[in-house]
Design an enzyme around this catalytic site. Structure first.
Site: not given
Ligand code: NAD
Length: 428
Positions: A70, A94, A106, A146, A190, A221, A362
């Site tokens: 992910k 993470k 990524k 991202d 978040t 955000n 997510s």
């Protein structure tokens, strides 16, 4: 940052430090110091003027022992294979520390997306999927937005993938818009996740949330929902937020002596998180220099803007009253500042634990896509709170058991979980 420090070397050094503490077997280390799979590919795009331009895309799958990989896709001019490798490795830790059954990956393209037309951006997104579709998917690797990528771009990528595999597959990618397969609660996730961690840290430190003040850096955000959460979930007050002013090419801190009203400030903030300072001033807010947030007389500091903001110089300005540093941003604290925080006994909630609410939601998005059944915002946020609270206490327990700093404890929990999954699968 990318020019001065090689991010991947830094990620490997951090890993080596904890691998030493865990006394990890050299063969296991070697498997975790490097990505499992790397893709670098050409994406030719027909530009609006009829010419053809070639872009280079990347996807790094660092580790998928715990589940499908992910991680987001970045469109940024300074993107290199090493920045993508580092970010992919950090995603593994993470997801593991948040205890969601996913690995780390990524992707990226070295491009400034603001230089492309809408049509060119769509071609680039579809071209990225045309190259990668055999190696991504709900059971393999699930991208997300991202820096430089948007929910609309995720929609194009999902559409391209669905066409190629011959069936509607929303779970191939997250960060989609609501109504297009996105999840309720993702916008808040978040920032609220940061606040769930702060709440647990306050319990641990015997602090009274309703008597607490926070100072926040940023008003994008993460910062907006951290501010709302600090006031509405914890009952505390927020002394200030800050933002980058593109016109003046400088940053400002926006404060109020009685505490800010984040909903009012949201109403005068643009989509990039920049506040209209004239309207704020007219409403009784004080406009100070961008660095003022860090020296406020508060109990909690929440850097939620950029990396490297708590550094050797700024750390000296932190007030004696501060008890918690909650890292909403990625990499806000430099190693030199970390040493000062440790010496002063400030309780640090490390970035990849503190801001893991985003990736956790997510994950909820792809679970809902798989079921084709969608939860309410309240259900999503309740599940998020459970995950964040569980993650916080696993790290706190490790920190107390081993007598180590929270950042090291978070790495120890994450690496331990990944190694266990590798063992269970017979990889070691
Ligand atoms: P954003 O682009 O929405 O907001 C960034 C904010 O920082 C804006 O208000 C901007 O004005 C401000 N800012 C920029 N430069 C500044 C400066 N020099 N001084 C003061 N303020 C400045 O970004 P975001 O999504 O809120 O992300 C913030 C941080 O959190 C980043 O490090 C990001 O990687 C990390 N993060 C975000 C998420 C997420 O879900 N959005 C998840 C995990 C981590």
């Amino acid at each position: 940052m990318a020019e001065q420090i090689n991010a991947f070397h830094m990620a490997q050094q951090q890993f080596d430090h904890v691998a030493d503490m865990l006394n990890l077997d050299p063969q296991v280390r070697e498997m975790l110091r490097w990505p499992m799979r790397e893709f670098k590919f050409m994406i030719p795009v027909r530009m609006d003027d009829g010419s053809r331009r070639v872009f280079f895309g990347y996807r790094i799958q660092h580790n998928d022992a715990r589940g499908p990989a992910k991680g987001g896709i970045r469109f940024h001019p300074a993107e290199t294979i090493d920045t993508v490798r580092a970010l992919g490795m950090w995603m593994t830790w993470k997801c593991a520390v948040a205890n969601i059954p996913l690995g780390g990956s990524k992707g990226g393209v070295a491009i400034d997306p603001s230089t492309l037309s809408v049509h060119e951006k769509e071609q680039l997104c579809r071209g990225w999927v045309d190259q990668m579709w055999r190696n991504i998917g709900p059971r393999q690797d699930v991208p997300a937005p991202d820096v430089g990528t948007t929910p609309q771009m995720m929609g194009w990528m999902m559409d391209e993938y669905s066409k190629l595999v011959g069936q509607y597959t929303p779970g191939v990618i997250t960060g989609k818009p609501l109504g297009g397969g996105g999840s309720e609660g993702r916008t808040e996730a978040t920032g609220y996740g940061v606040i769930y961690h702060v709440r647990e840290a306050m319990k641990h430190l015997n602090m009274e949330p309703t008597k607490s003040w926070a100072a926040i850096q940023g008003f994008g955000n993460v910062a907006q929902y951290a501010a709302i959460g600090f006031i509405e979930i914890l009952g505390g007050k927020v002394a200030c937020v800050s933002y980058w002013d593109r016109k003046d090419r400088t940053s400002y801190t926006v404060s109020h002596k009685d505490g800010i009203d984040p909903h009012f400030l949201q109403s005068i903030t643009d989509q990039y998180g920049a506040i209209d300072k004239d309207k704020a001033r007219a409403a009784g807010y004080k406009i100070e220099s961008g660095e003022a947030w860090i020296s406020k007389d508060v109990d909690v500091l929440i850097p939620a803007a950029l990396e490297g903001q708590v550094n050797a110089e700024t750390v000296q300005k932190i007030s004696g009253r501060v008890k918690i540093l909650a890292e909403g941003a990625n990499g806000p604290t430099t190693p030199e500042a970390d040493e000062v925080l440790k010496a002063r006994g400030i309780f640090d909630i490390p970035d990849f634990l503190c801001n893991s609410g985003g990736v956790t939601t997510s994950y909820f998005e792809s679970v809902q896509n798989d079921m084709n059944f969608y939860w309410t915002k309240e259900e999503v946020l309740t599940k998020l709170d459970e995950k964040m609270t569980g993650a916080f206490h696993a790290v706190l327990n490790m920190s107390e058991k081993e007598g180590v700093y929270m950042r090291d404890a978070a790495y120890m929990v994450a690496i331990g979980r990944v190694v266990k999954a590798m063992e269970l699968r017979g990889w070691l």
